[in-house]
Design a protein around this motif. Structure first.
Motif, PDB file in Angstrom:
ATOM      1  N   GLY A 161      -0.397 -16.423 -10.743  1.00  0.00           N
ATOM      2  CA  GLY A 161       0.653 -17.431 -10.660  1.00  0.00           C
ATOM      3  C   GLY A 161       0.236 -18.639  -9.839  1.00  0.00           C
ATOM      4  O   GLY A 161      -0.874 -18.719  -9.313  1.00  0.00           O
ATOM      5  N   THR A 162       1.158 -19.571  -9.711  1.00  0.00           N
ATOM      6  CA  THR A 162       0.909 -20.776  -8.913  1.00  0.00           C
ATOM      7  C   THR A 162       1.649 -20.724  -7.583  1.00  0.00           C
ATOM      8  O   THR A 162       1.560 -21.669  -6.793  1.00  0.00           O
ATOM      9  CB  THR A 162       1.352 -22.030  -9.687  1.00  0.00           C
ATOM     10  OG1 THR A 162       2.748 -21.901 -10.023  1.00  0.00           O
ATOM     11  CG2 THR A 162       0.546 -22.185 -10.968  1.00  0.00           C
ATOM     12  N   GLY A 163       2.375 -19.659  -7.331  1.00  0.00           N
ATOM     13  CA  GLY A 163       3.121 -19.520  -6.091  1.00  0.00           C
ATOM     14  C   GLY A 163       2.312 -18.813  -5.019  1.00  0.00           C
ATOM     15  O   GLY A 163       1.076 -18.871  -5.004  1.00  0.00           O
ATOM     16  N   THR A 164       3.014 -18.128  -4.145  1.00  0.00           N
ATOM     17  CA  THR A 164       2.388 -17.400  -3.047  1.00  0.00           C
ATOM     18  C   THR A 164       2.955 -15.992  -3.003  1.00  0.00           C
ATOM     19  O   THR A 164       4.176 -15.811  -2.932  1.00  0.00           O
ATOM     20  CB  THR A 164       2.654 -18.109  -1.699  1.00  0.00           C
ATOM     21  OG1 THR A 164       2.231 -19.472  -1.793  1.00  0.00           O
ATOM     22  CG2 THR A 164       1.896 -17.431  -0.570  1.00  0.00           C
ATOM     23  N   ARG A 165       2.084 -15.008  -3.061  1.00  0.00           N
ATOM     24  CA  ARG A 165       2.478 -13.599  -3.030  1.00  0.00           C
ATOM     25  C   ARG A 165       2.276 -13.095  -1.603  1.00  0.00           C
ATOM     26  O   ARG A 165       1.155 -13.040  -1.111  1.00  0.00           O
ATOM     27  CB  ARG A 165       1.628 -12.808  -4.024  1.00  0.00           C
ATOM     28  CG  ARG A 165       1.969 -11.333  -4.193  1.00  0.00           C
ATOM     29  CD  ARG A 165       0.915 -10.684  -5.075  1.00  0.00           C
ATOM     30  NE  ARG A 165       1.163  -9.273  -5.335  1.00  0.00           N
ATOM     31  CZ  ARG A 165       0.945  -8.286  -4.469  1.00  0.00           C
ATOM     32  NH1 ARG A 165       0.479  -8.567  -3.261  1.00  0.00           N
ATOM     33  NH2 ARG A 165       1.175  -7.030  -4.810  1.00  0.00           N
ATOM     34  N   ILE A 166       3.368 -12.744  -0.927  1.00  0.00           N
ATOM     35  CA  ILE A 166       3.327 -12.361   0.480  1.00  0.00           C
ATOM     36  C   ILE A 166       3.812 -10.935   0.646  1.00  0.00           C
ATOM     37  O   ILE A 166       4.883 -10.573   0.132  1.00  0.00           O
ATOM     38  CB  ILE A 166       4.193 -13.300   1.344  1.00  0.00           C
ATOM     39  CG1 ILE A 166       3.798 -14.756   1.140  1.00  0.00           C
ATOM     40  CG2 ILE A 166       4.094 -12.922   2.820  1.00  0.00           C
ATOM     41  CD1 ILE A 166       4.712 -15.743   1.852  1.00  0.00           C
ATOM     42  N   SER A 167       3.052 -10.136   1.370  1.00  0.00           N
ATOM     43  CA  SER A 167       3.461  -8.756   1.619  1.00  0.00           C
ATOM     44  C   SER A 167       3.067  -8.339   3.030  1.00  0.00           C
ATOM     45  O   SER A 167       2.220  -8.954   3.671  1.00  0.00           O
ATOM     46  CB  SER A 167       2.822  -7.805   0.599  1.00  0.00           C
ATOM     47  OG  SER A 167       1.411  -7.842   0.697  1.00  0.00           O
ATOM     48  N   VAL A 168       3.720  -7.279   3.501  1.00  0.00           N
ATOM     49  CA  VAL A 168       3.375  -6.642   4.767  1.00  0.00           C
ATOM     50  C   VAL A 168       2.933  -5.222   4.443  1.00  0.00           C
ATOM     51  O   VAL A 168       3.637  -4.495   3.730  1.00  0.00           O
ATOM     52  CB  VAL A 168       4.572  -6.613   5.730  1.00  0.00           C
ATOM     53  CG1 VAL A 168       4.243  -5.779   6.973  1.00  0.00           C
ATOM     54  CG2 VAL A 168       4.971  -8.031   6.126  1.00  0.00           C
ATOM     55  N   ALA A 169       1.773  -4.820   4.932  1.00  0.00           N
ATOM     56  CA  ALA A 169       1.261  -3.463   4.734  1.00  0.00           C
ATOM     57  C   ALA A 169       1.220  -2.751   6.081  1.00  0.00           C
ATOM     58  O   ALA A 169       1.133  -3.397   7.137  1.00  0.00           O
ATOM     59  CB  ALA A 169      -0.129  -3.507   4.107  1.00  0.00           C
ATOM     60  N   PHE A 170       1.284  -1.428   6.040  1.00  0.00           N
ATOM     61  CA  PHE A 170       1.330  -0.691   7.303  1.00  0.00           C
ATOM     62  C   PHE A 170       0.796   0.717   7.121  1.00  0.00           C
ATOM     63  O   PHE A 170       0.747   1.260   6.013  1.00  0.00           O
ATOM     64  CB  PHE A 170       2.768  -0.627   7.839  1.00  0.00           C
ATOM     65  CG  PHE A 170       3.758  -0.014   6.894  1.00  0.00           C
ATOM     66  CD1 PHE A 170       3.978   1.358   6.874  1.00  0.00           C
ATOM     67  CD2 PHE A 170       4.470  -0.802   5.998  1.00  0.00           C
ATOM     68  CE1 PHE A 170       4.871   1.928   5.990  1.00  0.00           C
ATOM     69  CE2 PHE A 170       5.379  -0.244   5.106  1.00  0.00           C
ATOM     70  CZ  PHE A 170       5.570   1.129   5.108  1.00  0.00           C
ATOM     71  N   ASN A 171       0.372   1.298   8.238  1.00  0.00           N
ATOM     72  CA  ASN A 171      -0.019   2.701   8.323  1.00  0.00           C
ATOM     73  C   ASN A 171       0.845   3.400   9.360  1.00  0.00           C
ATOM     74  O   ASN A 171       1.148   2.824  10.413  1.00  0.00           O
ATOM     75  CB  ASN A 171      -1.482   2.842   8.760  1.00  0.00           C
ATOM     76  CG  ASN A 171      -2.463   2.412   7.690  1.00  0.00           C
ATOM     77  OD1 ASN A 171      -2.187   2.511   6.499  1.00  0.00           O
ATOM     78  ND2 ASN A 171      -3.615   1.935   8.125  1.00  0.00           N
ATOM     79  N   LEU A 172       1.214   4.637   9.066  1.00  0.00           N
ATOM     80  CA  LEU A 172       1.901   5.502  10.029  1.00  0.00           C
ATOM     81  C   LEU A 172       0.966   6.676  10.309  1.00  0.00           C
ATOM     82  O   LEU A 172       0.658   7.453   9.404  1.00  0.00           O
ATOM     83  CB  LEU A 172       3.228   5.998   9.459  1.00  0.00           C
ATOM     84  CG  LEU A 172       4.258   4.927   9.054  1.00  0.00           C
ATOM     85  CD1 LEU A 172       5.507   5.598   8.507  1.00  0.00           C
ATOM     86  CD2 LEU A 172       4.599   4.012  10.216  1.00  0.00           C
ATOM     87  N   SER A 173       0.504   6.779  11.522  1.00  0.00           N
ATOM     88  CA  SER A 173      -0.403   7.849  11.900  1.00  0.00           C
ATOM     89  C   SER A 173       0.172   8.629  13.077  1.00  0.00           C
ATOM     90  O   SER A 173       1.093   8.181  13.765  1.00  0.00           O
ATOM     91  CB  SER A 173      -1.792   7.300  12.223  1.00  0.00           C
ATOM     92  OG  SER A 173      -1.706   6.219  13.127  1.00  0.00           O
ATOM     93  N   LEU A 174      -0.399   9.805  13.326  1.00  0.00           N
ATOM     94  CA  LEU A 174       0.102  10.654  14.393  1.00  0.00           C
ATOM     95  C   LEU A 174      -0.332  10.130  15.753  1.00  0.00           C
ATOM     96  O   LEU A 174      -1.410   9.547  15.873  1.00  0.00           O
ATOM     97  CB  LEU A 174      -0.401  12.077  14.203  1.00  0.00           C
ATOM     98  CG  LEU A 174       0.089  12.783  12.930  1.00  0.00           C
ATOM     99  CD1 LEU A 174      -0.578  14.140  12.786  1.00  0.00           C
ATOM    100  CD2 LEU A 174       1.608  12.932  12.949  1.00  0.00           C
ATOM    101  N   PRO A 175       0.495  10.297  16.785  1.00  0.00           N
ATOM    102  CA  PRO A 175       0.112   9.802  18.119  1.00  0.00           C
ATOM    103  C   PRO A 175      -1.123  10.535  18.626  1.00  0.00           C
ATOM    104  O   PRO A 175      -1.322  11.714  18.358  1.00  0.00           O
ATOM    105  CB  PRO A 175       1.344  10.124  18.972  1.00  0.00           C
ATOM    106  CG  PRO A 175       2.060  11.206  18.233  1.00  0.00           C
ATOM    107  CD  PRO A 175       1.804  10.957  16.775  1.00  0.00           C
ATOM    108  N   GLN A 176      -1.946   9.832  19.341  1.00  0.00           N
ATOM    109  CA  GLN A 176      -3.182  10.405  19.871  1.00  0.00           C
ATOM    110  C   GLN A 176      -2.965  10.940  21.271  1.00  0.00           C
ATOM    111  O   GLN A 176      -2.086  10.499  21.984  1.00  0.00           O
ATOM    112  CB  GLN A 176      -4.296   9.364  19.864  1.00  0.00           C
ATOM    113  CG  GLN A 176      -4.699   8.945  18.461  1.00  0.00           C
ATOM    114  CD  GLN A 176      -5.798   7.902  18.453  1.00  0.00           C
ATOM    115  OE1 GLN A 176      -5.929   7.115  19.387  1.00  0.00           O
ATOM    116  NE2 GLN A 176      -6.588   7.879  17.386  1.00  0.00           N
TER     117      GLN A 176
END
Length: 211
Positions: free
Chosen positions: A196-211
């Protein structure tokens, strides 16, 4: 005449992929989009899975404002609902969060990858760049069959009865503003090129166990 056999069939090794249409997404996306584009103007891209485009540092919780915190809290809730111990009892780990933003323009994509060192991963769509309304623009989130490519390589015209169309192939999710998805971190995935000619914006994330 073919005899219909009384078979006992069980689908094994399903991969959970969850989706949530976030309430109040218009408000969240306005704030998040502004914060992400401001950060893009200030900081160079990190090179990760991105083929072109801009990938932020992994500390969006420090600069993304209350809107990103709201999204991550919903993701935590999804993970809590979908996580159990080996006996099937619900568990609520104190998830350690790593999150970042992706901005793709025309021709940009993310190559196939998985997220090591985490249990759940996910994506929240701030702006789809028009992908939802126009499939020709591409930009789909694509998940590759964790069973491997074998069935598709040997007999691409066949599938297992009752299975999806993905045996040896892939399944896709079309981006939509306000859509939050959660999937196992080991699931191989990619983003198809955005046209496209627009802007594709996303937020990605990881959930991991506490160390």
């Amino acid at each position: 005449m073919a005899v219909r056999l009384n078979l006992a069939v069980q689908g094994l090794f399903a991969t959970p992929v969850a989706a949530l249409e976030v309430p109040g997404a218009e408000r969240i996306n306005a704030a998040l989009g502004e914060a992400i584009l401001r950060r893009r103007a200030e900081a160079p891209s990190v090179q990760a899975s991105n083929a072109g485009g801009w990938h932020s540092d992994r500390d969006i919780l420090a600069w993304g404002g209350p809107a990103v915190a709201e999204v991550i809290e919903l993701a935590r809730g999804m993970a809590a609902q979908l996580t159990a111990d080996r006996a099937g009892a619900p568990v609520r780990p104190a998830w350690r969060v790593s999150a970042w933003a992706n901005v793709n323009a025309s021709g940009h994509a993310n190559v196939a990858h998985y997220h090591g060192g985490a249990f759940w991963s996910g994506t929240y769509y701030v702006d789809d760049g028009g992908c939802a309304a126009d499939p020709s623009l591409g930009g789909e989130f694509e998940m590759l069959d964790p069973r491997g490519p074998g069935p598709g390589m040997y007999a691409p015209g066949l599938k297992f009865t009752g299975d999806g169309a993905s045996a040896g192939g892939a399944e896709t999710i079309r981006p939509k503003p306000g859509l939050l998805i959660l999937f196992p971190s080991w699931l191989l995935h990619q983003v198809r090129p955005y046209r496209g000619t627009g802007t594709r914006i996303s937020v990605a994330f990881n959930l991991s166990l506490p160390q």
